[in-house]
Design a protein around this motif. Sequence first.
Motif, short mmCIF file in Angstrom:
data_model
loop_
_atom_site.label_atom_id
_atom_site.label_comp_id
_atom_site.label_asym_id
_atom_site.label_seq_id
_atom_site.Cartn_x
_atom_site.Cartn_y
_atom_site.Cartn_z
N UNK A 50 0.79 -1.23 0.00
CA UNK A 50 0.00 0.00 0.00
C UNK A 50 0.82 1.28 0.00
N UNK A 51 2.14 1.18 -0.02
CA UNK A 51 2.99 2.37 0.04
C UNK A 51 2.81 3.28 -1.17
N UNK A 52 2.41 2.73 -2.30
CA UNK A 52 2.30 3.51 -3.54
C UNK A 52 0.89 4.04 -3.76
N UNK A 53 0.04 3.97 -2.75
CA UNK A 53 -1.33 4.42 -2.92
C UNK A 53 -1.36 5.89 -3.35
N UNK A 54 -2.29 6.18 -4.23
CA UNK A 54 -2.44 7.54 -4.72
C UNK A 54 -3.89 7.69 -5.17
N UNK A 55 -4.29 8.92 -5.42
CA UNK A 55 -5.67 9.18 -5.81
C UNK A 55 -5.74 9.44 -7.31
#
Length: 113
Positions: A50-55
């Motif tokens: 989940x470290x690369x989560x973005x909107x």
Amino acid sequence: MLSMFTAKPVSLTINDEIVIAQTSVKHSILTAALAANIAFPHHCRVGSCGACRCKLVAGEVKQLTDSAYVLSAEAIAQGMILACQSLPKTDVNIHVNLRQRPLADEPQGHGHV
Ligand code: FES
């Protein structure tokens, strides 16, 4: 006819200001950002931390894995995606906290973010 089989380049916009033009629909958003020397937060690169989560603010992506294992239903409803598991289908605009500490500096653990 040939154009039917040729991947059209797309552009990736990060935080409404960084534009990476001519990236491929075959590269994930994370891969394109790292190739452009953007310090995009990431860790596992396989859709599990989940470290690369973005909107996703604009555009469409093809998700390689089900992000529901990592992102909460609320986060997904708000447009959150995993950059390492998202291939741009069109020009895309994403918002991400580029000042986020690398996950490697934090205690290890998995769960919904
Ligand atoms: S880098 Fe771990 S989920 Fe994308």
